[in-house]
Scaffold this motif. Sequence first.
Motif, mmCIF file in Angstrom:
data_model
loop_
_atom_site.group_PDB
_atom_site.id
_atom_site.type_symbol
_atom_site.label_atom_id
_atom_site.label_comp_id
_atom_site.label_asym_id
_atom_site.label_seq_id
_atom_site.Cartn_x
_atom_site.Cartn_y
_atom_site.Cartn_z
ATOM 1 N N HIS A 1 -16.366 7.550 16.661
ATOM 2 C CA HIS A 1 -16.230 6.122 16.979
ATOM 3 C C HIS A 1 -14.844 5.612 16.595
ATOM 4 C CE1 HIS A 1 -20.574 5.912 17.734
ATOM 5 N NE2 HIS A 1 -20.712 6.627 16.639
ATOM 6 N N PRO A 2 -13.812 6.247 17.150
ATOM 7 C CA PRO A 2 -12.450 5.895 16.710
ATOM 8 C C PRO A 2 -12.103 4.430 16.944
ATOM 9 C CG PRO A 2 -12.398 7.282 18.675
ATOM 10 C CD PRO A 2 -13.813 7.269 18.196
ATOM 11 N N ASP A 3 -12.658 3.844 18.009
ATOM 12 C CA ASP A 3 -12.288 2.452 18.293
ATOM 13 C C ASP A 3 -12.779 1.504 17.206
ATOM 14 O OD1 ASP A 3 -11.150 3.432 20.508
ATOM 15 O OD2 ASP A 3 -12.743 2.808 21.898
ATOM 16 N N LEU A 4 -14.022 1.738 16.803
ATOM 17 C CA LEU A 4 -14.578 0.890 15.745
ATOM 18 C C LEU A 4 -13.817 1.075 14.433
ATOM 19 C CD1 LEU A 4 -18.463 1.224 16.216
ATOM 20 C CD2 LEU A 4 -17.102 -0.869 16.411
ATOM 21 N N VAL A 5 -13.561 2.336 14.110
ATOM 22 C CA VAL A 5 -12.873 2.612 12.848
ATOM 23 C C VAL A 5 -11.478 2.006 12.871
ATOM 24 C CG1 VAL A 5 -12.004 4.409 11.306
ATOM 25 C CG2 VAL A 5 -14.220 4.701 12.419
ATOM 26 N N LYS A 6 -10.773 2.234 13.983
ATOM 27 C CA LYS A 6 -9.406 1.722 14.115
ATOM 28 C C LYS A 6 -9.380 0.209 13.969
ATOM 29 C CE LYS A 6 -6.428 4.332 17.128
ATOM 30 N NZ LYS A 6 -6.090 4.580 18.524
ATOM 31 N N LYS A 7 -10.379 -0.423 14.552
ATOM 32 C CA LYS A 7 -10.409 -1.875 14.559
ATOM 33 C C LYS A 7 -10.645 -2.450 13.163
ATOM 34 C CE LYS A 7 -12.848 -5.728 16.751
ATOM 35 N NZ LYS A 7 -14.003 -6.083 17.582
ATOM 36 N N TYR A 8 -11.480 -1.785 12.388
ATOM 37 C CA TYR A 8 -11.919 -2.402 11.133
ATOM 38 C C TYR A 8 -11.326 -1.789 9.863
ATOM 39 C CZ TYR A 8 -15.383 -4.979 13.834
ATOM 40 O OH TYR A 8 -15.994 -5.825 14.708
ATOM 41 N N LEU A 9 -10.959 -0.503 9.919
ATOM 42 C CA LEU A 9 -10.481 0.151 8.701
ATOM 43 C C LEU A 9 -9.205 -0.537 8.197
ATOM 44 C CD1 LEU A 9 -11.186 2.671 6.892
ATOM 45 C CD2 LEU A 9 -9.367 3.847 8.128
ATOM 46 N N GLY A 10 -9.214 -0.924 6.960
ATOM 47 C CA GLY A 10 -8.041 -1.578 6.386
ATOM 48 C C GLY A 10 -7.899 -3.035 6.776
ATOM 49 N N SER A 11 -8.907 -3.565 7.455
ATOM 50 C CA SER A 11 -8.792 -4.959 7.879
ATOM 51 C C SER A 11 -9.255 -5.920 6.779
ATOM 52 C CB SER A 11 -9.593 -5.194 9.170
ATOM 53 O OG SER A 11 -10.984 -5.175 8.914
ATOM 54 N N VAL A 12 -9.910 -5.385 5.783
ATOM 55 C CA VAL A 12 -10.342 -6.223 4.664
ATOM 56 C C VAL A 12 -9.528 -5.877 3.418
ATOM 57 C CG1 VAL A 12 -12.311 -7.028 3.315
ATOM 58 C CG2 VAL A 12 -12.680 -6.197 5.637
ATOM 59 N N VAL A 13 -9.396 -4.604 3.180
ATOM 60 C CA VAL A 13 -8.521 -4.133 2.102
ATOM 61 C C VAL A 13 -7.337 -3.444 2.779
ATOM 62 C CG1 VAL A 13 -8.333 -2.638 0.077
ATOM 63 C CG2 VAL A 13 -10.515 -3.765 0.592
ATOM 64 N N PRO A 14 -6.226 -4.159 2.922
ATOM 65 C CA PRO A 14 -5.092 -3.567 3.613
ATOM 66 C C PRO A 14 -4.579 -2.326 2.879
ATOM 67 C CG PRO A 14 -4.735 -5.913 3.181
ATOM 68 C CD PRO A 14 -5.961 -5.514 2.447
ATOM 69 N N VAL A 15 -3.936 -1.467 3.644
ATOM 70 C CA VAL A 15 -3.382 -0.241 3.073
ATOM 71 C C VAL A 15 -2.539 -0.543 1.832
ATOM 72 C CG1 VAL A 15 -1.727 1.604 3.544
ATOM 73 C CG2 VAL A 15 -3.409 0.967 5.266
ATOM 74 N N THR A 16 -1.857 -1.680 1.863
ATOM 75 C CA THR A 16 -0.910 -1.998 0.799
ATOM 76 C C THR A 16 -1.525 -2.844 -0.309
ATOM 77 O OG1 THR A 16 -0.319 -3.960 2.054
ATOM 78 C CG2 THR A 16 1.033 -2.011 2.392
ATOM 79 N N ASP A 17 -2.838 -2.973 -0.314
ATOM 80 C CA ASP A 17 -3.497 -3.957 -1.186
ATOM 81 C C ASP A 17 -3.185 -3.811 -2.669
ATOM 82 O OD1 ASP A 17 -5.680 -6.157 -1.010
ATOM 83 O OD2 ASP A 17 -6.253 -4.918 -2.728
ATOM 84 N N ASN A 18 -3.459 -2.671 -3.202
ATOM 85 C CA ASN A 18 -3.141 -2.438 -4.615
ATOM 86 C C ASN A 18 -2.988 -0.949 -4.847
ATOM 87 O OD1 ASN A 18 -5.662 -1.180 -5.901
ATOM 88 N ND2 ASN A 18 -6.529 -2.960 -4.840
ATOM 89 N N PHE A 19 -2.450 -0.604 -5.987
ATOM 90 C CA PHE A 19 -2.130 0.778 -6.335
ATOM 91 C C PHE A 19 -3.265 1.754 -6.020
ATOM 92 C CE2 PHE A 19 -1.917 4.244 -9.438
ATOM 93 C CZ PHE A 19 -0.599 4.669 -9.292
ATOM 94 N N PHE A 20 -4.460 1.424 -6.483
ATOM 95 C CA PHE A 20 -5.581 2.352 -6.319
ATOM 96 C C PHE A 20 -6.105 2.375 -4.878
ATOM 97 C CE2 PHE A 20 -5.770 1.103 -10.850
ATOM 98 C CZ PHE A 20 -5.469 2.343 -11.386
ATOM 99 N N ALA A 21 -6.102 1.215 -4.245
ATOM 100 C CA ALA A 21 -6.572 1.158 -2.858
ATOM 101 C C ALA A 21 -5.607 1.905 -1.945
ATOM 102 C CB ALA A 21 -6.723 -0.289 -2.408
ATOM 103 N N THR A 22 -4.345 1.810 -2.254
ATOM 104 C CA THR A 22 -3.340 2.498 -1.442
ATOM 105 C C THR A 22 -3.454 4.005 -1.626
ATOM 106 O OG1 THR A 22 -1.916 0.580 -1.655
ATOM 107 C CG2 THR A 22 -0.875 2.613 -0.900
#
Lengths: 495, 251
Positions: free
Chosen positions: A175-196
Amino acid sequence: MPAVQETVDQVRRIDVDQYKYGFETKIESEKAPKGLSEDIVRFISSKKDEPAWMLEWRLEAYRRWLTMREPTWARVDYPKIDYQDYYYYSAPKRKPTLKSLDEVDPEILETYKKLGIPLREQEILAGVVREDGSTPSRVAVDAVFDSVSVATTFKEELKKAGVIFMPISEAIREHPDLVKKYLGSVVPVTDNFFATLNSAVFSDGSFVYVPPGVRCPMELSTYFRINERNTGQFERTLIIADKGSYVSYLEGCTAPMRDENQLHAAVVELIAHDDAEIKYSTVQNWYPGDAEGKGGIYNFVTKRGDCRGARSKISWTQVETGSAITWKYPSCILRGDNSRGEFYSIAISNGRQQVDSGTKMIHLGKNTTSRIISKGIAAGRSQNTYRGLVTAHRKASGARNFTNCDSLLVGDKCGAHTVPYLEAKNSSAVFEHEATTSKISEEMLFYCRQRGLSAEEATALVVNGFVRDVLQQLPMEFAVEAQKLISISLEGSVG
Amino acid sequence: MSLLEIKNLHVEIDGKKILNGLSLNVEKGQVAAIMGPNGSGKSTLAYVLAGKEDYDVTEGDILFDGESILDMDPDVRAAKGLFLAFQYPIEIPGVATMNFLRTALNAQRKARGEGELSTPEFLKRVREAAAKLDIDPEMLKRSVNVGFSGGEKKRAEVLQMTMFEPRLAILDETDSGLDIDALKIAADGVNRLRSPERSFLVITHYQRLLDHIVPDVVHVLSKGRIVRTGGKELALELEARGYAEYQDEAA
């Protein structure tokens, strides 16, 4: 609370300081070389057969991570972590794809059996009654062992309802479209040290999508187990509740007892569209280390829910008893008008555990409401901090929050701390904050003991009473489990 | 052999002497009243018998059924059949009364090597006992003593006593804070439990409780020791004359 007696029996059966889930599963595993580099990120991505966009996403996160610094503001104290000293990928050696449970290594199945996790859906569907008379629960389970998901149950039945519940590694492919659309949309890649860090190296976790108007027919659950030595677990969970849907999800975690510390840095993202509701419950029981603070899991977790749609609702319930260090603030972004966020927490620390946990309620939409009920219990020589942020944006007219933080001290060598941050940029916002700190009273314990309860039974009873408001928020059977866990966690706290 | 034998008991708290060579026997099936002025050591005696910490027994002994209980934990004493009805019952937020009763009862039974009560059997017993004490079953769903009126708290204590079936029940100022109706209900509850196999130690400042729970023997406690022992008529005498002479006598 009819299960208290059961709780008490449970406590009786085990020795002080014995972590019930501390066994190790002997299994051959395939690991990436120790340490972290671009090559390791590529290795993980290729092990998972990921598409190019996913690899790029990871690499970007990795490069970003290199420029970031570990946060130090939390009230926790631990030796500097050498990130090159961990394995970032470990998988049980077995066929790459499993068609049925029969292909799962029996050792792993045995592990989950010991943990009391139902993976045998056949047994469940057949309505098997166990020897002790209990019927297996109807809960769909995704079991994650170190870095990979080993089994997901009830897939077919969920599929009929249109619910997607699968390991995120599979969802990326299917389901790449769903994942692409939502992944990182709440916790951005750059959010914090551990999340990144997680974004660069996340291994597995669960993916849930509930289509519009669907009420998920059963509880969904993921069970995380760290088995390998020196292995970090970086799971990634993504749950999307589309318009008017409902889902209740539970995660449980355990790890073997080890002298060295293990790293766990998860990211959980929840998205609730218009009128949707997500209930997310956690029973976290990572190995807390021994009484002197040796070993235990370092738990650095970023959990965030986005009430994206109007009238949506996200509710976090957590029972935190494990980990040497806990750094965790499940939060809600109340973006949709009339949306609602809830946070119910029981955090118990004993021995040398350090907990810094709480929530963030970020009110952006109009007439948004939030409720925070936090119960912290500190025993032994532990430190237990509630850290919470409630903020109302200037457009968030009519925002309402109610916060209640109660701390209970068991003994006189522990500490409880409450650090609330309140920010209202809108004059119509109403925030209420109540906080109490109390010590478990000798009078109360004596009263219970005069009625026949031992010191530990009495403590467990009083603590269970203290956390009852929150326990009631948990799905029934997990409430029972949580209750047992509370008693076990307080083992040796009375002295 | 007496069920309870207190021999030359000396007790201090924070270095202050409270009981000063107290000796007392309670026979099987006997209802013994202990009367005395404020500060004579009545509540201390109740707590020491139940095994509360903070009290130092510096001399003497307490035998229950011929066995010294001084080194026993409070829960061990409870399982042996010693029950204390508190003057000020403690509130336990979040713990339903029903659950508390059941947990405690089963803990005691277990300690005695008896099996746990089945749920139906337990419920049957609670309901019967509650009905006799005029306790609304709804009250049993509420947290232990939380928000209970004075009368409800005392009745709840008698309910516990009824459920636990102790061999020795110590009632610490059970009459305090009760109006006459509540007092009567509580006293009736106690009277129903009287049996040749069960003893009571009824601690009270006033005689009026003893109109309802008629004692076999009355002991007068003053300055930490028993200064006089008599029949039930002694209570009436104390009511008429007050404690003044005993305070002087002991001084």
